[in-house]
Design a protein around this motif. Structure first.
Motif, short mmCIF file in Angstrom:
data_model
loop_
_atom_site.label_atom_id
_atom_site.label_comp_id
_atom_site.label_asym_id
_atom_site.label_seq_id
_atom_site.Cartn_x
_atom_site.Cartn_y
_atom_site.Cartn_z
N UNK A 172 0.83 -1.19 0.00
CA UNK A 172 0.00 0.00 0.00
C UNK A 172 0.88 1.25 0.00
N UNK A 173 0.42 2.26 -0.70
CA UNK A 173 1.16 3.52 -0.74
C UNK A 173 0.87 4.33 0.51
N UNK A 174 1.76 5.25 0.82
CA UNK A 174 1.56 6.14 1.95
C UNK A 174 0.45 7.14 1.62
N UNK A 175 -0.18 7.71 2.64
CA UNK A 175 -1.19 8.76 2.37
C UNK A 175 -0.57 9.92 1.60
N UNK A 176 -1.39 10.60 0.85
CA UNK A 176 -0.91 11.70 0.02
C UNK A 176 -0.42 12.84 0.90
N UNK A 177 0.90 13.12 0.84
CA UNK A 177 1.52 14.18 1.62
C UNK A 177 2.48 14.94 0.73
N UNK A 178 2.52 16.23 0.90
CA UNK A 178 3.35 17.04 0.03
C UNK A 178 4.81 16.94 0.38
N UNK A 179 5.17 16.77 1.66
CA UNK A 179 6.57 16.72 2.04
C UNK A 179 6.69 16.09 3.41
N UNK A 180 7.94 15.87 3.81
CA UNK A 180 8.19 15.33 5.14
C UNK A 180 7.78 16.33 6.21
N UNK A 181 7.87 17.62 5.90
CA UNK A 181 7.50 18.66 6.85
C UNK A 181 6.03 18.54 7.23
N UNK A 182 5.18 18.23 6.24
CA UNK A 182 3.76 18.08 6.53
C UNK A 182 3.52 16.88 7.43
N UNK A 183 4.32 15.81 7.26
CA UNK A 183 4.20 14.65 8.14
C UNK A 183 4.55 15.03 9.57
N UNK A 184 5.61 15.82 9.73
CA UNK A 184 5.99 16.27 11.07
C UNK A 184 4.91 17.15 11.69
N UNK A 185 4.29 17.95 10.85
CA UNK A 185 3.23 18.81 11.37
C UNK A 185 2.03 18.00 11.82
N UNK A 186 1.74 16.93 11.08
CA UNK A 186 0.63 16.06 11.51
C UNK A 186 0.92 15.43 12.85
N UNK A 187 2.17 14.99 13.03
CA UNK A 187 2.53 14.36 14.29
C UNK A 187 2.45 15.37 15.44
N UNK A 188 2.94 16.61 15.20
CA UNK A 188 2.89 17.64 16.25
C UNK A 188 1.47 18.05 16.57
N UNK A 189 0.59 18.08 15.52
CA UNK A 189 -0.80 18.42 15.76
C UNK A 189 -1.48 17.37 16.62
#
Length: 468
Positions: free
Chosen positions: A446-463
């Motif tokens: 399975x592919x990863x969820x659609x994310x623009x960059x690693x920064x957005x992934x970090x923001x999701x984790x911080x949120x």
């Protein structure tokens, strides 16, 4: 100026200004290429393999002087081992490429041509399979009535049809040319071969020709179908396309094995490589009793004895190793996807000129399969320390016991199998790997969820941490 320089002619010491400035590098390269094109790779005893500027063209370049006629030196060895015979039966031959010499041949350039329209066809079918009975009848009726071809068939293939009550088959049965496979020479009679069955049917058709083999079109009506790329539902269109010429062709290498028994040797190394099988009109190509041509592999195993196989392996008369285990497989690239791959070997494309040596359950973890160039001679003998005899089989048939002082000499045969491709060499092979052998067939990750960059992934984790 030294005395040595005084004695030299001017042409050897000081280049002419015209030669230095007016001749460009490209012109020198062109002249060099023309000179190389006039050289030949010596394959006889006098040249000893050096480049000898004797003939205007290489002995390995086979120039077509007229349709179906090839000119070449049969006793020379090419850069890829033993030069294959590129004349297939009485009328078919491989299209020649003028750029073949000093270049790696492009598989896409191997196209089938007909010197004359094929008139005779051999139909080989899988025996004792009721599902092939009516396709066999439809094919034979169409070839005789619509294509006006002489159709050859094995008597056993017709006797097992059990359609004597079919009026169409009764009408054309008398027009069939029936033969017993061990009592007829087919070499100069057959222009074209059609197989109905599986991979075993194609191997059987190969065994009928111990010299030049006509082009073979194989329809998949068996269990596996890795070597049979055509589907029978469109047989008329496929056969008509092939008869028009320019079909893609795959030359499947075969092995020639000479068995030397009772201290009777077959000659020197060079004689074993270059000797041709004698032709005769009594038996099927009248091969010598101790000579076999095989498509897949030659297997030496321990048989029913409880002792390990102990076989000395020679390559070009050099003792390479002693094989201790259940046995040894010497296979062609075509046979690499059969017994060899089951024993742990790699899968090799049939167009690769090589031989594959694979041990069967070796008594050493470091004994891995090896690939050697096509054209080398492999000799197998029982080691002096062997506790029992061994058994050898050829494409799974003709099982023979070998004892001390017996030897097997194996090399690349001069007569390959011209197998007609449904698409081309690459598509047919990889389609077969995927469909028949399920090579690299698995559920997709399975592919990863659609994310623009690693920064957005970090923001999701911080949120998520903030919400908690």
């Amino acid at each position: 100026m030294s005395n040595g320089e005084m004695s030299r002619p001017r042409s050897e010491t000081t280049p002419s200004p015209l030669t230095t400035h007016s001749v460009s590098f490209q012109e020198k390269l062109t002249e060099t290429s023309k000179f190389i094109g006039k050289l030949k790779l010596g394959g006889n005893g006098s040249s000893n393999g050096e480049i000898v500027p004797e003939l205007p063209k290489s002995a390995e370049v086979r120039k077509v002087t007229k349709p179906g006629a090839l000119s070449r030196n049969r006793k020379t060895r090419s850069l890829y081992g033993v030069s294959p015979d590129c004349k297939f039966g009485p009328k078919a031959y491989l299209q020649e490429n003028s750029d073949f010499f000093l270049k790696i041949p492009d598989p896409s350039s191997q196209k089938l041509l007909w010197g004359k329209p094929p008139l005779s066809v051999l139909v080989v079918r899988k025996l004792y399979d009721a599902d092939i009975t009516y396709p066999f009848k439809d094919l034979v009726v169409w070839l005789i009535e619509e294509k006006n071809m002489m159709v050859y068939a094995d008597r056993a293939a017709v006797d097992c049809c059990m359609i004597d009550t079919d009026p169409d088959f009764i009408k054309i049965k008398q027009k069939l040319i029936l033969f017993n496979e061990d009592q007829v020479n087919l070499t100069a009679k057959i222009d074209f071969v059609i197989c109905l069955g599986g991979d075993g049917t194609l191997i059987h058709a190969s065994s009928l020709f111990q010299q030049s083999v006509p082009p073979i079109m194989a329809f998949n009506m068996g269990s596996l179908g890795f070597l049979t790329p055509f589907q029978f539902c469109h047989f008329k269109e496929e056969i008509n396309k092939c008869l028009r010429g320019s079909a893609s062709l795959l030359l499947r290498y075969r092995l020639k094995c000479v068995i030397n028994c009772d201290n009777v040797t077959s000659g020197s190394l060079s004689q074993t490589k270059t000797q041709d099988l004698s032709s005769s009109s009594t038996l099927c190509d009248q091969k010598p009793a101790n000579t076999y041509l095989v498509l897949n592999e030659i297997v030496v195993d321990r048989g029913s004895t409880p002792y390990l196989c102990n076989i000395d392996l020679y390559i070009e008369e050099r003792l390479v190793t002693s094989v201790q285990g259940d046995g040894l497989i010497i296979s062609t690239p075509t046979g690499s996807t059969a017994y060899a791959v089951a024993a742990g070997a790699s899968m090799i494309h049939p167009n690769v000129p090589c031989l594959l040596i694979t041990p069967i359950c070796p008594h050493s973890l470091s004994f891995r399969p090896v690939v050697v160039p096509a054209g080398v001679e492999i000799k197998l003998m029982l080691s002096p320390e062997a506790r029992s005899s061994a058994w050898v089989s050829f494409d799974g048939r003709n099982r023979i016991e070998i004892n001390q002082s017996d030897s097997l000499r194996i090399t690349t045969a001069r007569y390959p199998i011209p197998s007609i491709c449904a698409k081309d060499q690459m598509n047919d092979w990889f389609d077969g790997l995927a469909e028949c052998l399920h090579w690299n067939v698995r559920k997709q990750q399975k592919s990863l969820p659609s994310m623009s960059s690693t920064t957005s992934l970090n923001s999701l984790i911080s949120d998520s941490d903030t919400n908690n």
